[in-house]
Enzyme design. Sequence first.
Site, mmCIF file in Angstrom:
data_model
loop_
_atom_site.group_PDB
_atom_site.id
_atom_site.type_symbol
_atom_site.label_atom_id
_atom_site.label_comp_id
_atom_site.label_asym_id
_atom_site.label_seq_id
_atom_site.Cartn_x
_atom_site.Cartn_y
_atom_site.Cartn_z
ATOM 1 N N GLN A 63 0.821 -1.209 0.000
ATOM 2 C CA GLN A 63 0.000 0.000 0.000
ATOM 3 C C GLN A 63 0.860 1.266 0.000
ATOM 4 O OE1 GLN A 63 -0.066 -2.438 2.266
ATOM 5 N NE2 GLN A 63 -0.202 -1.686 4.367
ATOM 6 N N HIS B 71 12.140 14.480 -43.732
ATOM 7 C CA HIS B 71 13.377 14.639 -42.971
ATOM 8 C C HIS B 71 14.486 15.156 -43.898
ATOM 9 C CE1 HIS B 71 11.409 12.370 -39.826
ATOM 10 N NE2 HIS B 71 12.498 12.398 -39.059
ATOM 11 N N ASN C 84 10.382 -6.060 1.759
ATOM 12 C CA ASN C 84 10.093 -7.500 1.694
ATOM 13 C C ASN C 84 9.458 -7.844 0.349
ATOM 14 O OD1 ASN C 84 7.389 -6.697 1.827
ATOM 15 N ND2 ASN C 84 7.197 -7.160 4.004
ATOM 16 N N ASP D 55 27.550 -1.267 4.693
ATOM 17 C CA ASP D 55 26.166 -1.266 5.150
ATOM 18 C C ASP D 55 25.832 0.007 5.920
ATOM 19 O OD1 ASP D 55 25.592 -3.744 4.086
ATOM 20 O OD2 ASP D 55 25.906 -4.835 5.960
ATOM 21 N N GLU E 145 25.446 -9.480 -4.706
ATOM 22 C CA GLU E 145 25.160 -8.163 -4.140
ATOM 23 C C GLU E 145 26.413 -7.622 -3.447
ATOM 24 O OE1 GLU E 145 22.026 -6.258 -0.887
ATOM 25 O OE2 GLU E 145 22.547 -8.382 -0.810
ATOM 26 N N HIS E 146 27.002 -8.428 -2.570
ATOM 27 C CA HIS E 146 28.241 -8.073 -1.875
ATOM 28 C C HIS E 146 29.315 -9.091 -2.249
ATOM 29 C CE1 HIS E 146 24.907 -6.868 0.926
ATOM 30 N NE2 HIS E 146 25.563 -5.727 0.864
ATOM 31 N N HIS F 40 20.492 -11.408 8.355
ATOM 32 C CA HIS F 40 19.472 -10.578 7.726
ATOM 33 C C HIS F 40 18.150 -11.311 7.553
ATOM 34 C CE1 HIS F 40 21.200 -6.738 6.581
ATOM 35 N NE2 HIS F 40 22.298 -7.330 6.170
ATOM 36 N N GLN G 127 25.894 -11.557 7.176
ATOM 37 C CA GLN G 127 24.850 -11.459 6.158
ATOM 38 C C GLN G 127 23.721 -12.451 6.410
ATOM 39 O OE1 GLN G 127 24.616 -9.030 3.749
ATOM 40 N NE2 GLN G 127 26.311 -8.251 4.992
#
Length: 430
Positions: free
Chosen positions: A186, A416, A209, A357, A323-324, A257, A254
């Site tokens: 939302q 053109h 998420n 981070d 990602e890392h 998480h 990691q």
Amino acid sequence: MTVTVRLLADLGPADRAAFFDRDAGIEAVSGDVAEIVDRVREEGDVAVREFTSEFDGIELGNIDITDTCERAYDDLEDDLREAIETAATNVREFHEAQLPEDWRDEFGPGRELGRRFRPIDRVGVYVPGGSAAYPSSAIMGIVPAVVAGVDHVSVVTPPADEINPATLGAIHAAGADAVYSVGGAQAIAGLAYGTETITRVQKIVGPGNKWVTAAKATVRGDVEIDFLAGPSEVVVVADETADPELVAAELIAQAEHDPNASVVAVTADEDTAEAITTAVDEQADAREREDVIRSALENDASGVLLARSMSEAILFAEEYAPEHLSIVAEDDEALLERIDSAGSVFLGPNTPVAAGDYASGTNHVLPTNGGARVTGGLSVETFLRSTTVQRLSGEGLADIGETIATLADAEGLEAHAASVRRRLENPDDT
């Protein structure tokens, strides 16, 4: 033992798919999310309040909590406020270095070409939260937009009986213009289409998420987004000089998480691989989020892999596109030169991923699920648009005029060609 050593060369198709075909897990909720987005688009604040009550168990008072963030900042303990300000300063300095300059150059006689950069007018930043505290995500999303010169930065963060003051204080310190107490799908819909309270934006950024990610996928096209991010990832490439205890600490950091996080160490040294697995198991016992950590360590996309050579280890890291990426090796720079696909790279034993981070200055909003093969993380450029500029003199047009007209004729675009030839017949040398 939670983790065992696996031979990289022995991974079968299913094993490789687990490592290389990761996804954000949004398909299961995409239908429900589409309904939420449609309702918010049609009903505005009424739908926002209804879904917040249903999913968060919160009866919203004020949706706009901008003033609350300022008060929260003022009430922070001095050491926390100082940490937030230090992190924000470091992130700001790094992103200011990314600001491009407008330019124009001569590309042949009478042909001046250039490029200019302007910020997007209105952007929205999703800051995860609720009862949890993510001040770092506030800094990482808001500061680059402010540095880019965005006119209006709106922030959404999930409601709670008491939203964590560290998150609220960081939102204020980072420079948000408006803050709304709403989360989930939302919140994304509110930013994408606007409500009676929430300002409609042109681009939405920030991690969340699977409901948030699915909502970003749903509204993409009506509003721009950064990328679709999934659970956290790290790949540690280590040689025999690496300290197994530090490699293990990186994996566990990691893993805490998310149970779905993917944490991988790959090395060509068998003793190092075995020592990492032992250290991981011992260190996991001492962590507060041990259950989450062990769930992440046991999933199919995590593990300690033994390669036949460092070249094979590097090929794995490149194909994974993490990602890392942490490289702990004697010649880390040489190994880095062989890897093109990674969201953020951490070199050497004294550079934990946690530095990026929180406070080194780089951005921690990064592509996952192999996205680093085609895009980078959040940056100043995320919030800029570029325009090309050109000016031709009479001589400049004469130099390329027949080239233009010939190509236009070949494409059947006679008007053109005529727009050029008319100028060539009546040249203006200015």
